[in-house]
Design a protein around this motif. Structure first.
Motif, PDB file in Angstrom:
ATOM      1  N   ALA A 471     -39.481 -14.494 -61.727  1.00 39.12           N
ATOM      2  CA  ALA A 471     -39.227 -14.809 -63.136  1.00 39.12           C
ATOM      3  C   ALA A 471     -37.751 -15.009 -63.420  1.00 39.12           C
ATOM      4  CB  ALA A 471     -39.797 -13.701 -64.027  1.00 39.12           C
ATOM      5  N   THR A 472     -36.878 -14.348 -62.687  1.00 38.26           N
ATOM      6  CA  THR A 472     -35.439 -14.447 -62.942  1.00 38.26           C
ATOM      7  C   THR A 472     -34.773 -15.584 -62.167  1.00 38.26           C
ATOM      8  OG1 THR A 472     -35.048 -12.797 -61.202  1.00 38.26           O
ATOM      9  CG2 THR A 472     -35.244 -11.994 -63.478  1.00 38.26           C
ATOM     10  N   MET A 473     -35.529 -16.333 -61.371  1.00 38.57           N
ATOM     11  CA  MET A 473     -34.934 -17.463 -60.641  1.00 38.57           C
ATOM     12  C   MET A 473     -34.696 -18.617 -61.603  1.00 38.57           C
ATOM     13  SD  MET A 473     -37.099 -17.422 -57.062  1.00 38.57           S
ATOM     14  CE  MET A 473     -36.099 -18.767 -56.421  1.00 38.57           C
ATOM     15  N   PRO A 474     -33.486 -19.198 -61.598  1.00 42.57           N
ATOM     16  CA  PRO A 474     -33.169 -20.264 -62.572  1.00 42.57           C
ATOM     17  C   PRO A 474     -34.139 -21.444 -62.513  1.00 42.57           C
ATOM     18  CG  PRO A 474     -31.186 -19.500 -61.469  1.00 42.57           C
ATOM     19  CD  PRO A 474     -32.335 -18.859 -60.757  1.00 42.57           C
ATOM     20  N   GLU A 514     -31.407  -6.271 -64.660  1.00 39.94           N
ATOM     21  CA  GLU A 514     -30.378  -6.568 -63.653  1.00 39.94           C
ATOM     22  C   GLU A 514     -29.853  -7.989 -63.794  1.00 39.94           C
ATOM     23  OE1 GLU A 514     -27.828  -5.914 -60.411  1.00 39.94           O
ATOM     24  OE2 GLU A 514     -28.986  -4.524 -61.668  1.00 39.94           O
ATOM     25  N   GLU A 515     -30.740  -8.932 -64.059  1.00 36.86           N
ATOM     26  CA  GLU A 515     -30.319 -10.325 -64.243  1.00 36.86           C
ATOM     27  C   GLU A 515     -29.449 -10.470 -65.497  1.00 36.86           C
ATOM     28  OE1 GLU A 515     -29.891 -14.359 -63.508  1.00 36.86           O
ATOM     29  OE2 GLU A 515     -30.694 -12.765 -62.210  1.00 36.86           O
ATOM     30  N   ILE A 516     -29.805  -9.711 -66.568  1.00 34.29           N
ATOM     31  CA  ILE A 516     -28.994  -9.771 -67.800  1.00 34.29           C
ATOM     32  C   ILE A 516     -27.597  -9.203 -67.536  1.00 34.29           C
ATOM     33  CG2 ILE A 516     -28.795  -8.848 -70.137  1.00 34.29           C
ATOM     34  CD1 ILE A 516     -31.864  -8.997 -70.301  1.00 34.29           C
ATOM     35  N   ARG A 517     -27.534  -8.107 -66.781  1.00 34.36           N
ATOM     36  CA  ARG A 517     -26.231  -7.524 -66.472  1.00 34.36           C
ATOM     37  C   ARG A 517     -25.361  -8.497 -65.668  1.00 34.36           C
ATOM     38  NH1 ARG A 517     -23.740  -5.160 -62.489  1.00 34.36           N
ATOM     39  NH2 ARG A 517     -25.536  -5.407 -61.105  1.00 34.36           N
ATOM     40  N   ILE A 518     -25.981  -9.187 -64.711  1.00 37.59           N
ATOM     41  CA  ILE A 518     -25.227 -10.169 -63.901  1.00 37.59           C
ATOM     42  C   ILE A 518     -24.717 -11.307 -64.783  1.00 37.59           C
ATOM     43  CG2 ILE A 518     -25.457 -11.891 -62.074  1.00 37.59           C
ATOM     44  CD1 ILE A 518     -27.445  -9.961 -60.705  1.00 37.59           C
TER      45      ILE A 518
END
Length: 539
Positions: A471-474, A514-518
């Motif tokens: 889901a977090t892959m662009p 984690e994706e939001i933090r990155i």
């Protein structure tokens, strides 16, 4: 008594005559050069009983290279293959002319034929159906030549006794350019083999003009003076040389050198009426072994072959009538000459000889061109006796059956409209590209949310596991993030009742945080670097 006299001595005078030695008789036929043998190898066939003088001959650029002959108000089309079998009758005739046909030209694909006549009209015909497609009327006097550009299907060039050269838009039946500059009848012209915008015209005012349609003032870009009324003019294959015919001479001009005359051939005794380019031998693979020649015919009945590389006449042939036109096929197999008394002399090289000798091994030239085969058509008797057991011969086209595409399991289920099964099948394969593709197809069919609502707990676990990983892959986030929210809303009760599903939701939440933090860290770094780059750019 008789007086006895002493006997007188008699003297004998002897003469010696010189004996003339016997000379060996000269052979009636002198030994031929290899090139003369090549030109003599064209087996001549007469096509008699045409109505009048053969004013123009044109070859089709596409195989089998039909040729058209203009005589009186008729254009006759002939097949070189039928000439090899001794058939001199035309394959078809075009007779929709009101006056004598003066010039012919095939389009570069061989599908259309343009013809001009002395009524001042240019007509375009479909070669297969012989139907008239266009009727171009703008000249006020007889049109003497018409020419299709070598690299252009849309335009046409013509000139006539009104001393005007016209550049036509064939589709619109309109004149694009009127080119003025000649002071007498325009009798001939040719188009450049290397540029679709350049062409040459010859006139009875003794001049040959080079035109470029890109020039705004419609003036010629170069002019040469032949010295006699110009009967014919052609581009040589390089595009930098032209040959002009007029009077009893053929002259070669170098356009790149500003119109400098290279050579003048004056081997004809009367007016040269037509010239064309012929080829000795054929091109070999990876080499330029073949050489081009200029073929000229005249009212003296001679055809001359001129080698403009060595600047000498290499072959001469006499015909029993004044000659008016000449043509040479692109495959170097057929040579056609038209006479003033309505006879065509068509010379054809035998295909069998070419095969045995390696494709025309004359003058050391070799060819990779194979023999011409007569293609079976529905009109032929043998066409109906072919069977599936017939083996293909060399040169036949093999039509292979296309292999059936093996569909994946999810594709088969989609074809059967089993949407939920297709989604579960592709989730079990764990190929993210295929999963997203199936989801997009279900979105297009408006069935994705319905499939999600019908999943059991185990199948829902497969979907949540896929969303957690990808889901977090662009590449997939635009679709999967929205789907994750919908899954949580629709299946909240099932998730609360299952510890396994709760664990997958926690993992999904952790990966999203984690994706939001990155992304926040990247934005902070971008905020630091942007002012520095702006300052460095000013310096």
């Amino acid at each position: 008594m008789a007086e006895i006299r002493p006997e007188q001595q008699t003297t004998t005078i002897s003469k010696t005559f010189l004996i003339k030695p016997k000379l060996k008789p000269k052979p009636r036929t002198q030994s031929q050069t290899p090139e003369s043998k090549y030109w003599s190898s064209f087996k001549s066939t007469q096509i008699p009983n045409l109505i009048s003088s053969i004013s123009s001959i044109a070859f089709s650029p596409s195989p089998p290279h039909l040729f058209a002959a203009a005589h009186s108000t008729t254009v006759s089309l002939y097949s070189p293959l039928s000439l090899s079998e001794g058939d001199v009758s035309p394959s078809s005739n075009i007779s929709s002319f009101t006056d004598v046909v003066s010039s012919l030209s095939f389009r570069l694909d061989g599908l259309l034929l343009a013809a001009s006549d002395l009524s001042g009209i240019v007509q375009v015909f479909d070669v297969k159906t012989r139907k008239r497609l266009r009727r171009l009327r703008s000249h006020t006097r007889p049109v003497r030549f018409v020419k299709y550009p070598v690299l252009d299907k849309l335009h046409l060039l013509s000139g006539g006794d009104d001393a005007i050269v016209k550049f036509w838009d064939v589709a619109g039946e309109s004149v694009v350019l009127d080119l003025f500059g000649h002071k007498d009848y325009v009798r001939c012209g040719d188009c450049s083999p290397v540029s679709a915008d350049m062409f040459i015209t010859g006139s009875y005012d003794h001049t040959v003009k080079v035109w470029d349609v890109r020039v705004e003032n419609s003036r010629s870009v170069l002019e040469v003076n032949h010295g006699k009324p110009v009967e014919d003019v052609i581009y040589l294959p390089s595009g930098g040389l032209i040959a002009t015919a007029g009077g009893n001479s053929v002259k070669i001009w170098d356009l790149i050198a500003g119109g400098r005359m290279v050579y003048a051939m004056e081997s004809h005794n009367k007016t040269v009426t037509s010239i064309c380019v012929g080829r000795v031998g054929e091109e070999t693979l990876g080499s330029e072994a073949a050489e081009d020649r200029i073929l000229s015919v005249g009212l003296d009945g001679y055809m001359k072959v001129f080698d403009y590389g060595r600047m000498k006449t290499t072959h001469s042939m006499r015909f029993p009538a004044p000659l008016m036109s000449v043509g040479f096929s692109p495959d170097c197999r057929t040579r056609v000459i038209g006479t003033a008394n309505g006879i065509i002399f068509a010379g054809r090289r035998k295909g069998k000889e070419n095969v045995e000798s390696g494709g025309g091994n004359v003058l050391g030239f070799e060819s990779i061109a194979g023999p011409e085969r007569r293609v079976l058509k529905p009109t032929y008797f043998r066409y109906f006796y072919r069977g599936q057991s017939e083996k293909p011969a060399e040169g036949d086209f093999l039509v292979m059956r296309s292999k059936k595409v093996k569909l994946a399991e999810h594709d088969k289920l989609l074809k059967e409209f089993k949407h939920k099964d297709a989604l579960v099948a592709v989730l079990s394969r764990k190929n993210p590209e295929n999963v997203v593709a199936v989801m997009e197809e279900l979105v297009a069919r408006k069935m994705l949310l319905k499939c999600v609502s019908n999943l059991d707990v185990e199948e829902l676990g497969l979907l949540l596991m896929f969303l957690q990983k990808h889901a977090t892959m662009p590449r997939y986030s635009s679709l999967l993030m929205g789907l994750a929210q919908k899954v949580i809303e629709m299946r909240a009760d099932d998730i609360r009742s299952s510890d396994a599903l709760k664990g997958q939701i926690r993992n999904l939440k952790r990966s999203i945080e984690e994706e939001i933090r990155i992304q926040h860290s990247l934005q902070e770094i971008q905020g630091i670097i942007s002012p520095l780059l702006r300052i460095a750019g000013r310096r």
